[in-house]
Scaffold this motif. Structure first.
Motif, PDB file in Angstrom:
ATOM      1  N   TYR A  85      48.256  34.124  48.488  1.00 24.10           N
ATOM      2  CA  TYR A  85      48.241  35.448  47.874  1.00 24.10           C
ATOM      3  C   TYR A  85      47.514  35.419  46.531  1.00 24.10           C
ATOM      4  CZ  TYR A  85      49.916  39.760  45.696  1.00 24.10           C
ATOM      5  OH  TYR A  85      49.974  40.977  45.058  1.00 24.10           O
ATOM      6  N   MET A  86      47.811  34.432  45.713  1.00 24.75           N
ATOM      7  CA  MET A  86      47.207  34.373  44.383  1.00 24.75           C
ATOM      8  C   MET A  86      45.733  34.001  44.456  1.00 24.75           C
ATOM      9  SD  MET A  86      50.354  32.653  42.207  1.00 24.75           S
ATOM     10  CE  MET A  86      49.572  32.909  40.611  1.00 24.75           C
ATOM     11  N   ARG A  87      45.369  33.112  45.379  1.00 20.60           N
ATOM     12  CA  ARG A  87      43.960  32.714  45.494  1.00 20.60           C
ATOM     13  C   ARG A  87      43.084  33.854  46.018  1.00 20.60           C
ATOM     14  NH1 ARG A  87      46.403  27.820  47.767  1.00 20.60           N
ATOM     15  NH2 ARG A  87      46.284  26.132  46.228  1.00 20.60           N
ATOM     16  N   LYS A  88      43.669  34.781  46.772  1.00 21.89           N
ATOM     17  CA  LYS A  88      42.893  35.904  47.306  1.00 21.89           C
ATOM     18  C   LYS A  88      42.669  36.999  46.264  1.00 21.89           C
ATOM     19  CE  LYS A  88      43.157  37.604  51.378  1.00 21.89           C
ATOM     20  NZ  LYS A  88      43.646  38.286  52.605  1.00 21.89           N
ATOM     21  N   ARG A  89      43.295  36.875  45.111  1.00 24.54           N
ATOM     22  CA  ARG A  89      43.076  37.869  44.068  1.00 24.54           C
ATOM     23  C   ARG A  89      41.605  37.885  43.655  1.00 24.54           C
ATOM     24  NH1 ARG A  89      41.097  38.741  39.649  1.00 24.54           N
ATOM     25  NH2 ARG A  89      40.331  36.606  39.740  1.00 24.54           N
ATOM     26  N   ARG A  90      41.039  39.074  43.643  1.00 25.44           N
ATOM     27  CA  ARG A  90      39.652  39.223  43.231  1.00 25.44           C
ATOM     28  C   ARG A  90      39.539  40.352  42.207  1.00 25.44           C
ATOM     29  NH1 ARG A  90      37.303  35.212  43.507  1.00 25.44           N
ATOM     30  NH2 ARG A  90      35.320  36.303  43.350  1.00 25.44           N
ATOM     31  N   SER A  91      38.550  40.247  41.338  1.00 28.90           N
ATOM     32  CA  SER A  91      38.224  41.370  40.458  1.00 28.90           C
ATOM     33  C   SER A  91      37.485  42.412  41.289  1.00 28.90           C
ATOM     34  CB  SER A  91      37.353  40.894  39.292  1.00 28.90           C
ATOM     35  OG  SER A  91      38.073  40.001  38.463  1.00 28.90           O
ATOM     36  N   ASN A 107      55.838  52.378  40.594  1.00 25.75           N
ATOM     37  CA  ASN A 107      56.484  51.221  41.208  1.00 25.75           C
ATOM     38  C   ASN A 107      55.890  49.914  40.695  1.00 25.75           C
ATOM     39  OD1 ASN A 107      58.303  52.661  42.778  1.00 25.75           O
ATOM     40  ND2 ASN A 107      56.938  52.781  44.547  1.00 25.75           N
ATOM     41  N   ILE A 108      54.579  49.894  40.513  1.00 22.60           N
ATOM     42  CA  ILE A 108      53.929  48.696  39.969  1.00 22.60           C
ATOM     43  C   ILE A 108      54.375  48.464  38.528  1.00 22.60           C
ATOM     44  CG2 ILE A 108      51.713  47.671  39.317  1.00 22.60           C
ATOM     45  CD1 ILE A 108      50.467  49.119  41.693  1.00 22.60           C
ATOM     46  N   LEU A 109      54.377  49.517  37.726  1.00 26.02           N
ATOM     47  CA  LEU A 109      54.785  49.382  36.328  1.00 26.02           C
ATOM     48  C   LEU A 109      56.253  48.991  36.213  1.00 26.02           C
ATOM     49  CD1 LEU A 109      52.919  52.405  34.685  1.00 26.02           C
ATOM     50  CD2 LEU A 109      52.262  49.986  34.684  1.00 26.02           C
ATOM     51  N   GLU A 207      47.551  43.255  37.582  1.00 24.14           N
ATOM     52  CA  GLU A 207      46.441  42.882  38.463  1.00 24.14           C
ATOM     53  C   GLU A 207      46.927  42.055  39.644  1.00 24.14           C
ATOM     54  OE1 GLU A 207      42.046  40.776  38.123  1.00 24.14           O
ATOM     55  OE2 GLU A 207      43.791  39.876  37.150  1.00 24.14           O
ATOM     56  N   LEU A 208      47.901  41.177  39.388  1.00 22.66           N
ATOM     57  CA  LEU A 208      48.408  40.320  40.451  1.00 22.66           C
ATOM     58  C   LEU A 208      49.289  41.090  41.428  1.00 22.66           C
ATOM     59  CD1 LEU A 208      48.280  37.385  41.385  1.00 22.66           C
ATOM     60  CD2 LEU A 208      50.327  36.925  40.029  1.00 22.66           C
ATOM     61  N   ALA A 209      50.027  42.093  40.926  1.00 23.24           N
ATOM     62  CA  ALA A 209      50.899  42.884  41.793  1.00 23.24           C
ATOM     63  C   ALA A 209      50.111  43.885  42.628  1.00 23.24           C
ATOM     64  CB  ALA A 209      51.945  43.623  40.956  1.00 23.24           C
ATOM     65  N   ALA A 210      48.962  44.324  42.132  1.00 23.25           N
ATOM     66  CA  ALA A 210      48.217  45.411  42.764  1.00 23.25           C
ATOM     67  C   ALA A 210      47.934  45.183  44.258  1.00 23.25           C
ATOM     68  CB  ALA A 210      46.915  45.662  41.999  1.00 23.25           C
ATOM     69  N   PRO A 211      47.467  44.003  44.692  1.00 23.42           N
ATOM     70  CA  PRO A 211      47.159  43.836  46.119  1.00 23.42           C
ATOM     71  C   PRO A 211      48.356  44.019  47.041  1.00 23.42           C
ATOM     72  CG  PRO A 211      46.097  42.118  44.827  1.00 23.42           C
ATOM     73  CD  PRO A 211      47.036  42.831  43.902  1.00 23.42           C
TER      74      PRO A 211
END
Length: 272
Positions: A85-91, A107-109, A207-211
């Motif tokens: 999950y973390m490695r798939k994080r992209r800008s 919900n994210i906040l 940013e990490l939670a967004a996906p």
């Protein structure tokens, strides 16, 4: 400070006395935990005592909304799953026009507010630019800032690339917010020396939670620079008195899916 130790539930295990980062919880002659009257002021409301109490015998009563973990909705995450999950994080720099509803952002906040902060100071405030037209206004104003820099003798570390960004904008591109429908601005009191780091941590969590919500995000560095020095952008944001932009992040639904994980340099580590 209004901490309560439930004497019926407490087993006098002493974990709270060890886990308190400030060291203000003690045990009396019967091993019951307590906080001396002259030390309550030092409590940072971090909640460690409450979080690590195996009996749930501590109720800080800080009047701060919190969620109660439910084992039924907390499945174990393996290191492999978390790593993927973390490695798939992209800008993300290409977005759909779809608007993210406010409930999803809230919900994210609600997750991000649990990000760590120095001495549990929790200095982070949010400005969510939800209207895509207002995001376009921020792009336009940031380009105006760059035009002024290019036309002047004012030194700026990114001055060499500004003309290219201006040209891209004039050709119909958005090199500032990348066509993102929304912007998250983390702001805080100007005189808080830890606020910048705490805001960066909070934005990293966002940013990490967004996906997990089907979203993508990217750090809005050009906008951040304009928002800390160019009055038209500062006025457009209209932050509370004494607050300044710590950093900005664009976000929305990604136009494309992440299909592969690019390589990275190996970890450069010194062991002693």
């Amino acid at each position: 400070m209004n901490m309560i130790f439930d004497q019926e539930m407490c087993t006098q295990c002493g974990i709270c006395t060890e886990i308190c980062p400030i060291g203000i919880i003690f045990q009396d002659a019967q091993n019951m935990p307590y906080v001396p009257d002259n030390m309550g002021y030092a409590c940072t409301r971090c909640g460690n005592c409450e979080a690590f109490c195996p009996e749930g015998a501590i109720s800080p009563l800080f009047k701060i909304e919190h969620s109660v973990p439910d084992d039924a909705v907390l499945p174990d995450i393996t290191p492999e799953q978390l790593g993927l999950y973390m490695r798939k994080r992209r800008s993300i720099r290409n977005y759909k026009d779809t608007i993210v509803d406010r409930a999803t952002i809230e919900n994210i906040l609600d997750i991000v507010r649990f990000a760590p902060s120095g001495v549990n100071n929790q200095p982070v405030h949010w400005l969510i630019v939800h209207d895509p037209e207002k995001v376009k206004d921020l792009t336009r104003l940031t380009i105006d800032w760059m035009r002024e820099i290019v036309a002047s003798d004012t030194p700026n570390p990114i001055k060499p690339v500004m003309q290219g960004l201006i040209t891209a904008y004039e050709n119909g591109k958005d090199p500032i917010c990348r066509g993102a429908p929304h912007i998250a601005i983390a702001h805080a009191q100007e005189d808080n020396p830890m606020a910048y780091t705490d805001c960066i941590i909070a934005l990293s969590w966002l940013e990490l939670a967004a996906p997990a919500f089907g979203l993508g995000a990217c750090w809005a560095g050009f906008l951040k620079m304009a928002a800390t020095s160019y009055k038209p952008v500062i006025d457009e944001l209209g932050l509370p008195e004494g607050h300044v932009v710590q950093y900005a992040m664009m976000f929305g639904y990604p136009k494309y899916d992440v299909c592969n994980i690019p390589g990275r340099l190996p970890s450069r580590t010194i062991w002693k």
